[in-house]
Design a protein around this motif. Sequence first.
Motif, short mmCIF file in Angstrom:
data_model
loop_
_atom_site.label_atom_id
_atom_site.label_comp_id
_atom_site.label_asym_id
_atom_site.label_seq_id
_atom_site.Cartn_x
_atom_site.Cartn_y
_atom_site.Cartn_z
N ASP A 10 0.95 -9.96 52.85
CA ASP A 10 0.42 -8.62 53.12
C ASP A 10 0.82 -7.69 51.98
N ILE A 11 -0.14 -6.89 51.53
CA ILE A 11 0.11 -5.97 50.41
C ILE A 11 0.94 -4.77 50.88
N ILE A 12 1.97 -4.45 50.11
CA ILE A 12 2.78 -3.25 50.36
C ILE A 12 2.32 -2.17 49.39
N LYS A 13 1.97 -0.99 49.94
CA LYS A 13 1.48 0.11 49.09
C LYS A 13 2.48 1.26 49.08
N GLN A 14 2.21 2.25 48.27
CA GLN A 14 3.10 3.42 48.15
C GLN A 14 2.92 4.34 49.34
N ASP A 15 3.62 4.05 50.42
CA ASP A 15 3.60 4.92 51.58
C ASP A 15 5.04 5.09 52.06
N ASN A 16 5.22 5.53 53.29
CA ASN A 16 6.58 5.74 53.78
C ASN A 16 7.03 4.62 54.71
N SER A 17 6.43 3.44 54.57
CA SER A 17 6.89 2.30 55.36
C SER A 17 8.28 1.89 54.88
N ALA A 18 9.03 1.21 55.75
CA ALA A 18 10.37 0.77 55.39
C ALA A 18 10.35 -0.14 54.17
N GLU A 19 9.31 -0.99 54.09
CA GLU A 19 9.22 -1.94 52.98
C GLU A 19 8.97 -1.23 51.65
N SER A 20 8.04 -0.26 51.65
CA SER A 20 7.72 0.44 50.40
C SER A 20 8.90 1.29 49.94
N LEU A 21 9.58 1.93 50.90
CA LEU A 21 10.74 2.76 50.54
C LEU A 21 11.89 1.91 50.02
N GLU A 22 12.02 0.68 50.52
CA GLU A 22 13.08 -0.19 50.00
C GLU A 22 12.82 -0.52 48.53
N ILE A 23 11.56 -0.81 48.19
CA ILE A 23 11.22 -1.11 46.79
C ILE A 23 11.49 0.12 45.92
N LEU A 24 11.04 1.28 46.39
CA LEU A 24 11.23 2.52 45.63
C LEU A 24 12.70 2.82 45.42
N ARG A 25 13.48 2.76 46.51
CA ARG A 25 14.88 3.19 46.43
C ARG A 25 15.74 2.22 45.62
N HIS A 26 15.41 0.93 45.70
CA HIS A 26 16.16 -0.02 44.88
C HIS A 26 15.84 0.21 43.39
N SER A 27 14.59 0.53 43.10
CA SER A 27 14.20 0.83 41.71
C SER A 27 14.88 2.11 41.24
N CYS A 28 15.00 3.08 42.14
CA CYS A 28 15.64 4.34 41.78
C CYS A 28 17.14 4.13 41.53
N ALA A 29 17.75 3.21 42.28
CA ALA A 29 19.16 2.89 42.04
C ALA A 29 19.36 2.35 40.62
N HIS A 30 18.44 1.47 40.18
CA HIS A 30 18.54 0.94 38.83
C HIS A 30 18.30 2.03 37.78
N MET A 31 17.38 2.94 38.09
CA MET A 31 17.12 4.03 37.14
C MET A 31 18.35 4.94 37.04
N MET A 32 19.04 5.13 38.16
CA MET A 32 20.28 5.91 38.12
C MET A 32 21.32 5.19 37.27
N ALA A 33 21.43 3.86 37.45
CA ALA A 33 22.39 3.09 36.65
C ALA A 33 22.06 3.19 35.15
N GLN A 34 20.77 3.15 34.83
CA GLN A 34 20.36 3.28 33.42
C GLN A 34 20.76 4.65 32.88
N ALA A 35 20.56 5.68 33.67
CA ALA A 35 20.94 7.04 33.25
C ALA A 35 22.44 7.13 33.03
N ILE A 36 23.23 6.54 33.95
CA ILE A 36 24.69 6.55 33.81
C ILE A 36 25.10 5.81 32.54
N LYS A 37 24.45 4.69 32.28
CA LYS A 37 24.78 3.89 31.08
C LYS A 37 24.49 4.66 29.80
N GLU A 38 23.40 5.45 29.79
CA GLU A 38 23.07 6.23 28.60
C GLU A 38 24.03 7.40 28.42
N LEU A 39 24.52 7.95 29.54
CA LEU A 39 25.46 9.06 29.46
C LEU A 39 26.90 8.59 29.25
#
Length: 602
Positions: A26-55
Amino acid sequence: MEPIGVLKDGQIYDLQTAEALNIEGDIIKQDNSAESLEILRHSCAHMMAQAIKELYPDAKFFVGPVVTEGFYYDFKVDAKITDDDLVTIEKKMKEIANRKLKIERYEATREEIVTKFADDELKQAVLSKITDNTLTMYKQGDFEDLCRGPHLPTTGMIRAFKLTRVAGAYLGGDEENEMITRIYGIAFFDKKELNDYVRMLEEAKKRDHRKLGTELELFTFNEDVGAGLPLWLPNGSRLRSKLEHLLYKAHRVRGYEPVRGPEILKSDMWDISGHNANYGQNMYYTEIDGQQYGMKPMNCVGHIQIFKNDLVSYKDLPKKLFEYGVVHRHEMSGAMHGLFRVREFTQDDAHIFCTPAQVKEVIIDVLEFVDSLMKTFDFEYEMEVSTKPKKAIGDDEFWETTTKGIMEALDEENLPYGIDEGGGAFYGPKIDIKITDAIGRKWQCGTIQVDMNLPSRFNVEYINDEGHKEQPVMIHRAILGSFERFIGILTEHCAGEFPFVIAPTQVIFVPIADTHVEYAKQLQKELLEDEMDSKIFDMNESLNKRIRMAEKQRVPMIVVVGDEEVQNQTIALRNRRTREQSNMSKDEFISMLNEIKKGSRI
């Protein structure tokens, strides 16, 4: 909406993994489902880590999972990072999002990864918990990390996010390890959703039970006494006592019998119950006369022994035993949080022994009790059926039969529920009661657990209608969960404006002059005889200031008394909840308060 992942057999796969492994679902799209938010938030965690690494180029990273309140990342850095630094990290994250970096997945051998992170002790700690020979890495720009995913296709899809707080965390959750830094954050696809969440956080700060507990003098903590051990002050003790009395009567009219078990039991008991094997890391132990004892983390074993004290007939079932049981559980220092996570707490605990045929009836009866209590405190709630966890006792047939019985009971009453796979207690499946507070947060409180394991282990029996011994079903039940946690939740739910029936101080009397104090004391005594608490504000301040001081105490009723009130045996009432003022006789006032109390029965 663009696809961002695939859901197959309950497992989330990002597009990168689905393509590499040829997975369809089943396709997961950009909505507020638990599955889509998990993908978004895990990606955001990595983006935060990248920002911390650059700083902070010397930063080393442990893990960055998605959690109920968003996501976090544990890391180690030489600099001291505080909440004031979050704005700088967020700014860097926005820069990375604007770069629209492609998020790439690639595989590597375990040997390659071990070599790659040879100088990174945190990554080595992560690798020590992984046995796979082929591992996956995710890379975005110059940043890469060991990860299973799931991730978005690019950083450009991460737009609505906020870092919420900095905390300390023991490496791997083990208190024996060093303390490292943890940053929490939240992310949504919709900017409005983020703004609503931020407003909720701001409101939550105002309602924080630790802040209100100090202002209203309900409870305190003292490191000299010990972490996670609340000290209840007079105001908080009155509130708690009223809640206990309210529940005591509600239990008795429903056929529950009060009992009390000891707070420490011989370790043999915990061996039989399975607690030593399955819960020992959360228990405290001591030795008496060469014999090991365990402080109880739960009340069930004591209640079993109380049930076994008599020869029970089937005519006596269901037998309902309840106790305000003090229990102790070892919580890690970093996990404790006000009254929400403590090391000593009191459960509104009950155990119901019944025949298999009575299980559905008992569950429905308990759910009626839950509904009545939640309505009293103006909580909305929902239910989840929690199934067999990885660490469990009992065979598959037991788990399947009891889980099915719980679901059938809920289905027959047309009660909606969700499923929490693997969330059951180690001895049986359960129904979890999750309440929603005034600002939309969900809290786990009550639980109903069906158990045939402990009765079997302790040879619990009753005499059936044919005169033979038979094993009962044991139902564990707590509605509040614990008095501590519930009071913390209720404090934030009502922002310290407690319902009249349990308010620590229900009335404040404000005498206009010293000559009116005696009448106020008379009224105070009469209210106390009806189990209502009041205070007299006769300090050396102006009348208006004393009224303002009373307002800040969040009491339901403020009563002003002067010459006219003393002469006529009346009162001048200011009802803070309805914002109404009125005059009435003393007897009418006391009668009105008793009617309010009567209307709050559970």
